[in-house]
Design a protein around this motif. Structure first.
Motif, PDB file in Angstrom:
ATOM      1  N   THR A 155       2.408   6.217 -13.053  1.00 28.46           N
ATOM      2  CA  THR A 155       1.216   5.864 -12.284  1.00 28.46           C
ATOM      3  C   THR A 155       1.580   5.062 -11.028  1.00 28.46           C
ATOM      4  OG1 THR A 155      -1.018   4.923 -12.428  1.00 28.46           O
ATOM      5  CG2 THR A 155       0.706   3.735 -13.566  1.00 28.46           C
ATOM      6  N   ALA A 156       2.644   4.267 -11.114  1.00 26.24           N
ATOM      7  CA  ALA A 156       3.111   3.547  -9.924  1.00 26.24           C
ATOM      8  C   ALA A 156       3.548   4.532  -8.846  1.00 26.24           C
ATOM      9  CB  ALA A 156       4.266   2.623 -10.294  1.00 26.24           C
ATOM     10  N   HIS A 160       1.769   5.052  -5.311  1.00 28.90           N
ATOM     11  CA  HIS A 160       2.630   4.300  -4.391  1.00 28.90           C
ATOM     12  C   HIS A 160       2.372   2.799  -4.491  1.00 28.90           C
ATOM     13  CE1 HIS A 160       3.345   8.286  -2.924  1.00 28.90           C
ATOM     14  NE2 HIS A 160       2.113   8.400  -2.441  1.00 28.90           N
ATOM     15  N   ARG A 161       2.275   2.307  -5.715  1.00 31.16           N
ATOM     16  CA  ARG A 161       1.938   0.909  -5.950  1.00 31.16           C
ATOM     17  C   ARG A 161       3.141   0.112  -6.439  1.00 31.16           C
ATOM     18  NH1 ARG A 161      -3.625   2.384  -9.088  1.00 31.16           N
ATOM     19  NH2 ARG A 161      -5.045   2.329  -7.289  1.00 31.16           N
ATOM     20  N   VAL A 162       2.996  -1.198  -6.336  1.00 30.95           N
ATOM     21  CA  VAL A 162       3.922  -2.123  -6.990  1.00 30.95           C
ATOM     22  C   VAL A 162       3.278  -2.532  -8.311  1.00 30.95           C
ATOM     23  CG1 VAL A 162       5.054  -4.371  -6.900  1.00 30.95           C
ATOM     24  CG2 VAL A 162       4.853  -2.992  -4.815  1.00 30.95           C
ATOM     25  N   MET A 163       3.925  -2.197  -9.403  1.00 28.07           N
ATOM     26  CA  MET A 163       3.443  -2.564 -10.729  1.00 28.07           C
ATOM     27  C   MET A 163       4.196  -3.800 -11.210  1.00 28.07           C
ATOM     28  SD  MET A 163       1.039  -0.649 -11.857  1.00 28.07           S
ATOM     29  CE  MET A 163       0.269   0.959 -11.690  1.00 28.07           C
ATOM     30  N   LYS A 211      12.513   6.988   0.167  1.00 28.66           N
ATOM     31  CA  LYS A 211      11.678   7.972  -0.525  1.00 28.66           C
ATOM     32  C   LYS A 211      10.962   7.377  -1.728  1.00 28.66           C
ATOM     33  CE  LYS A 211      14.512  11.933   0.853  1.00 28.66           C
ATOM     34  NZ  LYS A 211      15.312  13.099   0.380  1.00 28.66           N
ATOM     35  N   LYS A 212      11.366   6.204  -2.178  1.00 33.39           N
ATOM     36  CA  LYS A 212      10.781   5.583  -3.371  1.00 33.39           C
ATOM     37  C   LYS A 212       9.672   4.622  -2.962  1.00 33.39           C
ATOM     38  CE  LYS A 212      13.663   7.404  -6.423  1.00 33.39           C
ATOM     39  NZ  LYS A 212      13.226   8.279  -7.539  1.00 33.39           N
ATOM     40  N   ARG A 213       8.487   5.138  -2.735  1.00 36.06           N
ATOM     41  CA  ARG A 213       7.392   4.306  -2.236  1.00 36.06           C
ATOM     42  C   ARG A 213       6.582   3.708  -3.384  1.00 36.06           C
ATOM     43  NH1 ARG A 213       3.854   7.453   0.476  1.00 36.06           N
ATOM     44  NH2 ARG A 213       2.862   5.587   1.384  1.00 36.06           N
ATOM     45  N   PHE A 214       7.299   3.071  -4.308  1.00 39.97           N
ATOM     46  CA  PHE A 214       6.682   2.345  -5.425  1.00 39.97           C
ATOM     47  C   PHE A 214       7.743   1.421  -6.003  1.00 39.97           C
ATOM     48  CE2 PHE A 214       8.854   5.809  -7.444  1.00 39.97           C
ATOM     49  CZ  PHE A 214       9.291   5.296  -8.655  1.00 39.97           C
ATOM     50  N   LYS A 254       2.004  -5.775   3.115  1.00 42.39           N
ATOM     51  CA  LYS A 254       0.835  -4.923   3.367  1.00 42.39           C
ATOM     52  C   LYS A 254       0.699  -4.519   4.833  1.00 42.39           C
ATOM     53  CE  LYS A 254      -4.049  -4.422   2.139  1.00 42.39           C
ATOM     54  NZ  LYS A 254      -3.805  -3.256   1.273  1.00 42.39           N
ATOM     55  N   PRO A 255       0.979  -5.424   5.777  1.00 44.74           N
ATOM     56  CA  PRO A 255       0.892  -5.004   7.184  1.00 44.74           C
ATOM     57  C   PRO A 255       1.829  -3.848   7.523  1.00 44.74           C
ATOM     58  CG  PRO A 255       0.944  -7.402   7.025  1.00 44.74           C
ATOM     59  CD  PRO A 255       1.259  -6.873   5.658  1.00 44.74           C
ATOM     60  N   GLU A 256       2.975  -3.778   6.839  1.00 41.30           N
ATOM     61  CA  GLU A 256       3.947  -2.720   7.128  1.00 41.30           C
ATOM     62  C   GLU A 256       3.645  -1.423   6.392  1.00 41.30           C
ATOM     63  OE1 GLU A 256       8.203  -3.864   7.132  1.00 41.30           O
ATOM     64  OE2 GLU A 256       7.485  -5.879   6.620  1.00 41.30           O
ATOM     65  N   PHE A 257       3.275  -1.537   5.115  1.00 43.73           N
ATOM     66  CA  PHE A 257       3.184  -0.334   4.272  1.00 43.73           C
ATOM     67  C   PHE A 257       1.844  -0.172   3.566  1.00 43.73           C
ATOM     68  CE2 PHE A 257       7.586  -1.972   4.200  1.00 43.73           C
ATOM     69  CZ  PHE A 257       8.230  -0.924   4.841  1.00 43.73           C
ATOM     70  N   ASP A 258       0.873  -1.025   3.848  1.00 45.02           N
ATOM     71  CA  ASP A 258      -0.426  -0.981   3.176  1.00 45.02           C
ATOM     72  C   ASP A 258      -0.246  -0.973   1.643  1.00 45.02           C
ATOM     73  OD1 ASP A 258      -3.184  -1.029   3.146  1.00 45.02           O
ATOM     74  OD2 ASP A 258      -3.329   1.159   2.985  1.00 45.02           O
ATOM     75  N   ILE A 259       0.600  -1.882   1.163  1.00 39.63           N
ATOM     76  CA  ILE A 259       0.975  -1.921  -0.248  1.00 39.63           C
ATOM     77  C   ILE A 259      -0.167  -2.429  -1.122  1.00 39.63           C
ATOM     78  CG2 ILE A 259       2.328  -3.346  -1.868  1.00 39.63           C
ATOM     79  CD1 ILE A 259       4.749  -2.802  -0.237  1.00 39.63           C
ATOM     80  N   GLU A 260      -0.347  -1.773  -2.263  1.00 35.58           N
ATOM     81  CA  GLU A 260      -1.245  -2.251  -3.315  1.00 35.58           C
ATOM     82  C   GLU A 260      -0.403  -2.641  -4.526  1.00 35.58           C
ATOM     83  OE1 GLU A 260      -4.123   0.672  -4.301  1.00 35.58           O
ATOM     84  OE2 GLU A 260      -5.333   0.330  -2.503  1.00 35.58           O
ATOM     85  N   TRP A 261      -0.893  -3.608  -5.285  1.00 43.48           N
ATOM     86  CA  TRP A 261      -0.179  -4.002  -6.500  1.00 43.48           C
ATOM     87  C   TRP A 261      -1.146  -4.084  -7.665  1.00 43.48           C
ATOM     88  CZ3 TRP A 261      -1.546  -8.597  -8.962  1.00 43.48           C
ATOM     89  CH2 TRP A 261      -2.345  -9.473  -8.228  1.00 43.48           C
ATOM     90  N   ARG A 262      -0.625  -3.898  -8.855  1.00 42.96           N
ATOM     91  CA  ARG A 262      -1.394  -4.020 -10.082  1.00 42.96           C
ATOM     92  C   ARG A 262      -0.572  -4.835 -11.091  1.00 42.96           C
ATOM     93  NH1 ARG A 262      -4.463  -2.337  -6.965  1.00 42.96           N
ATOM     94  NH2 ARG A 262      -6.021  -0.672  -7.184  1.00 42.96           N
ATOM     95  N   TYR A 263      -1.270  -5.499 -11.984  1.00 39.99           N
ATOM     96  CA  TYR A 263      -0.617  -6.421 -12.927  1.00 39.99           C
ATOM     97  C   TYR A 263      -0.965  -6.028 -14.355  1.00 39.99           C
ATOM     98  CZ  TYR A 263      -0.680 -10.735 -15.773  1.00 39.99           C
ATOM     99  OH  TYR A 263      -0.556 -11.656 -16.774  1.00 39.99           O
TER     100      TYR A 263
END
Length: 337
Positions: A155-156, A160-163, A211-214, A254-263
């Motif tokens: 799912t990460a 493309h999320r940081v888990m 290539k690993k956008r997570f 986030k400014p660079e890659f629009d990163i989302e994270w979940r915990y």
């Protein structure tokens, strides 16, 4: 005939039932009667105990938890220990067989000071007892963490999320390190060493630039975060370390890659369930050996494992020392960041 009172102290660990089964079977073979004590020392003080025979332990090898129940109560005051001593004498117990982690070790040392004989079998998913390489339940907990990371990986990657995954095991760092290594975590944070925040950010940035956008980040519960980092990401003291890490990553990247994270906090999912083969084996080995120790008249010793060999360790205050995660394992994780 010698009589052994077996009881569990502290938190449950997968494999304890395998140890109980082993103690009963080995006891019967050596003409030692094993008495099961419900709910640790609380059960002993309220006379909740009964003789265990083969039918009582048939079919429990694969079961998690403990058929005897457990309690966090450790006799510490003089009157509490004297009451335990009276019960041991009342039921003609040759020795207590204590199954537990740090609380079990504390209880054993406290009782020794009042000449209450016992032996200790180490059981804690934290694997932080200094006198043994491995304790009952650790391998199963690591397996649960590994499986969780395998699931979260998909799912990460899809979003493309940081888990961020929180584990138990503080402060030794064993579950987070070994589980994270086995589950392919991209960064592991434990209480065993200071967090390198710049290394964390660089690691995630490099993955998103490629290539690993997570990313999968494993963090051990109880990690302390400096006020400087909290202030940078606008966090409060009401937020736990995993949430602070998530907001810190978002603030920086986030400014660079629009990163989302979940915990995800794995919590008690690590503690329960069917024990792995390794936990069943070491539980069977150690419990059988302590019965042999009691048969030989030995008490005030813990059984442990060094490498693949069983050891007998005399009780001492050093048993309470915390064993931090192995340095080589910590360094090995960095090869894969």
């Amino acid at each position: 005939m010698k009589r052994v009172g077996i009881l569990c102290v502290g938190n449950d660990s997968p494999g304890i039932n395998a140890a109980i089964r082993s103690a009963v079977v080995r006891g019967l073979n050596l003409n030692i009667e094993v008495v099961g004590i419900k709910d640790g020392f609380e059960g002993l003080l309220r006379d909740d105990l009964d003789v265990l025979l083969r039918p009582n332990v048939s079919g429990i090898l694969h079961q998690g938890g403990t058929i005897l129940g457990t309690s966090l109560f450790v006799p510490a005051e003089d009157d509490e220990i004297n009451k335990v001593k009276e019960k041991v004498e009342q039921y003609s117990l040759t020795s207590l067989l204590i199954i537990g982690g740090r609380l079990g070790a504390k209880a054993a040392i406290n009782l020794m000071k009042f000449d209450v004989p016992s032996v200790l079998v180490p059981a804690t998913i934290d694997n932080d007892l200094s006198f043994t390489d491995f304790s009952i339940g650790f391998f199963t907990a690591v397996e649960h963490v590994t499986n969780a990371l395998d699931i979260l990986h998909s799912t990460a990657e899809a979003h493309h999320r940081v888990m961020i995954v929180e584990t138990m095991g503080r402060p030794g760092g064993w579950i987070a390190t070994v589980g994270g290594l086995a589950g392919g975590a991209d960064f592991i944070i434990t209480n065993a060493e200071k967090i390198n925040f710049e290394e964390l950010i660089d690691n995630i940035r490099n993955r998103y630039e490629g290539k690993k956008r997570f990313s999968l980040v494993v963090i051990e519960s109880g990690v302390e975060i400096s006020e400087k980092i909290k202030n940078e990401c606008g966090c409060t003291n009401n937020e736990n370390a995993a949430e602070i890490i998530g907001k810190f990553i978002e603030k920086r990247l986030k400014p660079e890659f629009d990163i989302e994270w979940r915990y995800t906090n794995l919590g008690y999912l690590q503690r329960g369930g069917t024990p792995t083969a390794m936990d069943r084996i070491i539980a069977t080995q150690m419990a059988s050996h302590v019965i042999e120790m009691i048969k030989a008249g030995k008490s005030y010793h813990a059984v442990g494992i060094k490498g693949f060999s069983l050891t007998e360790v005399p009780y001492s205050e050093t048993m309470l020392n915390i064993k931090p995660v192995d340095f080589y394992l910590k360094e090995l994780t960095k090869l894969f960041f």
